[in-house]
Design a protein around this motif. Structure first.
Motif, PDB file in Angstrom:
ATOM      1  N   SER A   4       0.906  -1.215   0.029  1.00 16.30           N
ATOM      2  CA  SER A   4       0.075   0.019  -0.054  1.00 16.30           C
ATOM      3  C   SER A   4       0.698   1.073  -0.005  1.00 16.30           C
ATOM      4  N   GLY A   5       0.367   2.300  -0.527  1.00 15.88           N
ATOM      5  CA  GLY A   5       0.963   3.494  -0.499  1.00 15.88           C
ATOM      6  C   GLY A   5       0.202   4.608   0.252  1.00 15.88           C
ATOM      7  N   ARG A   6       1.032   5.822   0.608  1.00 19.22           N
ATOM      8  CA  ARG A   6       0.558   6.896   1.379  1.00 19.22           C
ATOM      9  C   ARG A   6       0.848   8.115   0.385  1.00 19.22           C
ATOM     10  N   VAL A   7      -0.068   8.988   0.606  1.00 14.25           N
ATOM     11  CA  VAL A   7       0.218  10.553   0.182  1.00 14.25           C
ATOM     12  C   VAL A   7      -0.429  11.511   1.213  1.00 14.25           C
ATOM     13  N   CYS A   8       0.408  12.338   1.642  1.00 14.56           N
ATOM     14  CA  CYS A   8      -0.198  13.064   2.694  1.00 14.56           C
ATOM     15  C   CYS A   8      -0.982  14.388   1.996  1.00 14.56           C
ATOM     16  N   ARG A   9      -1.675  14.792   2.667  1.00 18.02           N
ATOM     17  CA  ARG A   9      -2.721  16.045   2.165  1.00 18.02           C
ATOM     18  C   ARG A   9      -2.959  16.940   3.481  1.00 18.02           C
ATOM     19  N   ARG A  10      -3.639  17.900   3.168  1.00 18.84           N
ATOM     20  CA  ARG A  10      -4.105  18.645   4.414  1.00 18.84           C
ATOM     21  C   ARG A  10      -4.761  18.202   5.479  1.00 18.84           C
ATOM     22  N   ARG A  11      -5.732  17.493   5.217  1.00 17.27           N
ATOM     23  CA  ARG A  11      -6.756  16.853   6.172  1.00 17.27           C
ATOM     24  C   ARG A  11      -6.385  15.398   6.843  1.00 17.27           C
ATOM     25  N   GLY A  12      -5.191  14.929   6.085  1.00 24.84           N
ATOM     26  CA  GLY A  12      -4.912  13.708   6.649  1.00 24.84           C
ATOM     27  C   GLY A  12      -4.144  12.791   5.777  1.00 24.84           C
ATOM     28  N   ASP A  13      -4.140  11.459   5.657  1.00 26.58           N
ATOM     29  CA  ASP A  13      -3.535  10.739   4.784  1.00 26.58           C
ATOM     30  C   ASP A  13      -4.565  10.027   3.846  1.00 26.58           C
ATOM     31  N   ALA A  14      -4.052   9.754   2.553  1.00 25.31           N
ATOM     32  CA  ALA A  14      -4.935   9.230   1.400  1.00 25.31           C
ATOM     33  C   ALA A  14      -4.245   7.621   1.485  1.00 25.31           C
ATOM     34  N   LYS A  15      -4.836   6.715   1.690  1.00 25.12           N
ATOM     35  CA  LYS A  15      -4.092   5.187   1.366  1.00 25.12           C
ATOM     36  C   LYS A  15      -4.723   4.651   0.330  1.00 25.12           C
ATOM     37  N   TRP A  16      -3.643   3.852  -0.435  1.00 25.91           N
ATOM     38  CA  TRP A  16      -4.407   2.945  -1.478  1.00 25.91           C
ATOM     39  C   TRP A  16      -3.586   1.593  -1.462  1.00 25.91           C
ATOM     40  N   ASN A  17      -4.304   0.580  -2.018  1.00 23.86           N
ATOM     41  CA  ASN A  17      -3.686  -0.638  -2.244  1.00 23.86           C
ATOM     42  C   ASN A  17      -3.016  -1.149  -3.637  1.00 23.86           C
ATOM     43  N   GLY A  18      -2.251  -1.991  -3.704  1.00 20.13           N
ATOM     44  CA  GLY A  18      -1.766  -2.506  -4.796  1.00 20.13           C
ATOM     45  C   GLY A  18      -1.157  -4.111  -4.716  1.00 20.13           C
ATOM     46  N   THR A  19      -0.476  -4.425  -5.683  1.00 20.58           N
ATOM     47  CA  THR A  19      -0.024  -5.804  -5.928  1.00 20.58           C
ATOM     48  C   THR A  19       1.263  -5.803  -6.372  1.00 20.58           C
ATOM     49  N   ALA A  20       1.969  -6.604  -5.720  1.00 25.36           N
ATOM     50  CA  ALA A  20       3.551  -6.882  -6.462  1.00 25.36           C
ATOM     51  C   ALA A  20       3.370  -8.349  -6.947  1.00 25.36           C
ATOM     52  N   LEU A  21       3.821  -8.356  -8.047  1.00 24.81           N
ATOM     53  CA  LEU A  21       4.060  -9.768  -8.571  1.00 24.81           C
ATOM     54  C   LEU A  21       5.549  -9.935  -9.094  1.00 24.81           C
ATOM     55  N   TYR A  22       6.347 -11.039  -8.641  1.00 25.67           N
ATOM     56  CA  TYR A  22       7.593 -11.413  -8.868  1.00 25.67           C
ATOM     57  C   TYR A  22       7.691 -12.688  -9.455  1.00 25.67           C
ATOM     58  N   ARG A  23       8.785 -12.650 -10.286  1.00 25.71           N
ATOM     59  CA  ARG A  23       9.153 -14.061 -11.127  1.00 25.71           C
ATOM     60  C   ARG A  23      10.581 -14.265 -10.592  1.00 25.71           C
ATOM     61  N   PHE A  24      10.793 -15.541 -10.091  1.00 19.83           N
ATOM     62  CA  PHE A  24      11.996 -15.579  -9.792  1.00 19.83           C
ATOM     63  C   PHE A  24      12.787 -17.047 -10.577  1.00 19.83           C
TER      64      PHE A  24
END
Length: 53
Positions: A4-24
């Motif tokens: 997940s990531g975070r972005v700061c803004r005036r009234r708090g934080d915004a959060k979002w989700n994501g996925t990481a895929l790895y090939r070994f």
């Protein structure tokens, strides 16, 4: 693997989700891809909106 990531803004934080895929190969990361839900982030920050049907 989820991430997940975070972005700061005036009234708090915004959060979002994501996925990481790895090939070994031979025990090492050979390729990685990241997918994040940026539309949801933009909606939460008020940057964009979905038009009414």
């Amino acid at each position: 693997m989820a991430r997940s990531g975070r972005v700061c803004r005036r009234r708090g934080d915004a959060k979002w989700n994501g996925t990481a895929l790895y090939r070994f190969e031979d025990g090492r990361i050979a390729e990685s891809t990241y997918v994040e839900d940026l539309l949801d982030l933009q909606l939460r920050l008020g940057i964009t909106e979905i038009p009414a049907a």
